[in-house]
Design a protein around this motif. Structure first.
Motif, mmCIF file in Angstrom:
data_model
loop_
_atom_site.group_PDB
_atom_site.id
_atom_site.type_symbol
_atom_site.label_atom_id
_atom_site.label_comp_id
_atom_site.label_asym_id
_atom_site.label_seq_id
_atom_site.Cartn_x
_atom_site.Cartn_y
_atom_site.Cartn_z
ATOM 1 N N SER A 25 0.847 -1.193 0.000
ATOM 2 C CA SER A 25 0.000 0.000 0.000
ATOM 3 C C SER A 25 0.878 1.238 0.000
ATOM 4 N N LEU A 26 0.453 2.235 -0.769
ATOM 5 C CA LEU A 26 1.120 3.532 -0.805
ATOM 6 C C LEU A 26 0.149 4.578 -0.292
ATOM 7 N N TYR A 27 0.622 5.407 0.642
ATOM 8 C CA TYR A 27 -0.222 6.398 1.288
ATOM 9 C C TYR A 27 0.159 7.812 0.856
ATOM 10 N N GLN A 28 -0.773 8.733 1.075
ATOM 11 C CA GLN A 28 -0.429 10.150 0.983
ATOM 12 C C GLN A 28 0.711 10.456 1.947
ATOM 13 N N ASP A 29 1.522 11.452 1.583
ATOM 14 C CA ASP A 29 2.602 11.915 2.466
ATOM 15 C C ASP A 29 3.613 10.804 2.767
ATOM 16 N N GLU A 30 3.867 9.940 1.775
ATOM 17 C CA GLU A 30 4.789 8.822 2.003
ATOM 18 C C GLU A 30 5.779 8.686 0.846
ATOM 19 N N ILE A 31 7.039 8.463 1.215
ATOM 20 C CA ILE A 31 8.053 8.055 0.249
ATOM 21 C C ILE A 31 8.437 6.623 0.601
ATOM 22 N N ALA A 32 8.096 5.680 -0.277
ATOM 23 C CA ALA A 32 8.412 4.269 -0.067
ATOM 24 C C ALA A 32 9.617 3.891 -0.917
ATOM 25 N N TYR A 33 10.561 3.225 -0.307
ATOM 26 C CA TYR A 33 11.815 2.849 -0.979
ATOM 27 C C TYR A 33 11.870 1.334 -1.121
ATOM 28 N N ILE A 34 12.060 0.852 -2.351
ATOM 29 C CA ILE A 34 12.137 -0.583 -2.617
ATOM 30 C C ILE A 34 13.550 -0.914 -3.078
ATOM 31 N N LEU A 35 14.228 -1.737 -2.303
ATOM 32 C CA LEU A 35 15.593 -2.154 -2.610
ATOM 33 C C LEU A 35 15.565 -3.572 -3.160
ATOM 34 N N ASN A 172 3.230 17.817 -0.105
ATOM 35 C CA ASN A 172 1.980 18.295 -0.688
ATOM 36 C C ASN A 172 1.038 17.134 -0.993
ATOM 37 N N HIS A 173 1.200 16.053 -0.188
ATOM 38 C CA HIS A 173 0.234 14.953 -0.103
ATOM 39 C C HIS A 173 0.320 13.940 -1.242
ATOM 40 N N SER A 174 1.442 13.891 -1.958
ATOM 41 C CA SER A 174 1.650 12.830 -2.929
ATOM 42 C C SER A 174 2.249 11.611 -2.241
ATOM 43 N N ILE A 256 5.207 20.793 10.298
ATOM 44 C CA ILE A 256 5.868 22.077 10.559
ATOM 45 C C ILE A 256 5.502 23.081 9.468
ATOM 46 N N LYS A 257 5.530 22.634 8.228
ATOM 47 C CA LYS A 257 5.186 23.518 7.112
ATOM 48 C C LYS A 257 3.755 24.027 7.242
ATOM 49 N N GLU A 258 2.842 23.131 7.578
ATOM 50 C CA GLU A 258 1.434 23.521 7.700
ATOM 51 C C GLU A 258 1.225 24.486 8.864
ATOM 52 N N MET A 259 1.919 24.247 9.971
ATOM 53 C CA MET A 259 1.794 25.145 11.125
ATOM 54 C C MET A 259 2.336 26.544 10.816
ATOM 55 N N LEU A 260 3.420 26.609 10.069
ATOM 56 C CA LEU A 260 3.943 27.919 9.673
ATOM 57 C C LEU A 260 2.951 28.659 8.789
ATOM 58 N N GLU A 261 2.255 27.914 7.929
ATOM 59 C CA GLU A 261 1.242 28.530 7.067
ATOM 60 C C GLU A 261 0.059 29.052 7.883
ATOM 61 N N LEU A 262 -0.139 28.472 9.069
ATOM 62 C CA LEU A 262 -1.201 28.936 9.974
ATOM 63 C C LEU A 262 -0.712 30.052 10.904
#
Length: 274
Positions: A25-35, A172-174, A256-262
């Motif tokens: 499964s791949l989720y929003q806000d995730e970088i999955a690494y396959i070795l 940004n939720h990819s 952190i990025k979202e809180m700064l935007e707020l």
């Protein structure tokens, strides 16, 4: 939110399994690494996820309105267009969802491709072709990005720049999948989940880092906006002008990025013992 799910996925080539009974499964806000080693099935797995190959069994569920970006290990297409024309054509295919002209120019500059804009893609070296392919994969602002050996033929500066772009998409939720034959410890901190493709099976590699949490500390300003529900779930301390959020490691940077935007002031973070 899940962007893509593979259930009991298997693929055979000439009677031999490329992979079998894979769950992923791949989720929003995730970088999955396959070795995986050369020939372990990584390329065929990504080709199956993106729809270039049909599995022999199992199924793939994809979120509605998914926008794919894909960098294959080897692009069989012969591209005679100039770099500039090719990237603008790819941008146009994604319409309003693509990056803007200004953002595209910034990406091209960041990846060191400005001197080559008027060159035919076909005439470029392998490393430069790969950078063009990477830019083509991201200009549509995909919410699912699949990258097969993106760092081969690149120097450390370009690898860092590519990772910065990948991280920005994640924030940004990819969701992003990176497949590679090389385990580079210098970049492992970028990844939210790690997998090993070996003996036709995809195995999730767990580590202590995956369960690490951070306490993020913020102070309130006069124009601070109230916490939305997606952030208030992490709230641990709210005293006078002080806010503390307990967040998973993989969400730290995006929160952190979202809180700064707020309009909160970020005062620091501390690692919490597991």
């Amino acid at each position: 939110m899940k962007l893509l799910t593979a259930k009991d996925l298997s693929l055979q080539n000439e009677g031999y399994f490329a992979f079998k009974h894979v769950a992923f499964s791949l989720y929003q806000d995730e970088i999955a690494y396959i070795l995986g080693d050369n020939g372990s099935g990584k390329t065929q797995f990504l080709d199956t996820l993106v729809g270039l190959k049909s599995p022999d069994s199992g199924k793939i569920e994809i979120t509605p309105k998914a926008r794919f970006g894909y960098l294959p290990q080897i692009n069989p297409e012969i591209i005679t267009k100039t770099v500039k024309k090719y990237l603008h054509d790819v941008q146009a295919l994604s319409g309003k969802l693509a990056v803007s002209d200004t953002q595209l120019k910034e990406l091209v500059t960041y990846m060191g491709m400005t001197p080559y804009l008027d060159r035919s893609v076909q005439q470029l070296s392998l490393g430069l072709k790969q950078r063009v392919g990477f830019l083509a994969a991201v200009v549509g602002h995909p919410n699912i990005l699949l990258l097969d050996e993106p760092f081969s033929f690149q120097n450390s500066e370009m690898i860092t720049n590519m990772l910065d772009i990948i991280k920005d998409l994640r924030d940004n939720h990819s969701g992003i999948v990176i497949a590679s034959t090389v385990q580079d410890d210098s970049i492992v901190s970028y990844f939210d989940s790690n997998y090993l493709l070996k003996d036709n099976s995809l195995i999730k590699v767990t580590s202590q880092n995956e369960s690490t949490h951070y306490m993020l500390i913020f102070t309130i300003k006069s124009n601070t906006i109230a916490l939305p529900s997606n952030l208030s779930q992490y709230l641990k301390v709210n005293v006078e002008n002080l806010i503390e959020l307990k967040v998973p490691r993989k969400l730290k940077d995006s929160i952190i990025k979202e809180m700064l935007e707020l309009n909160y002031n970020f005062e620091g973070a501390r690692v919490l013992e597991n």
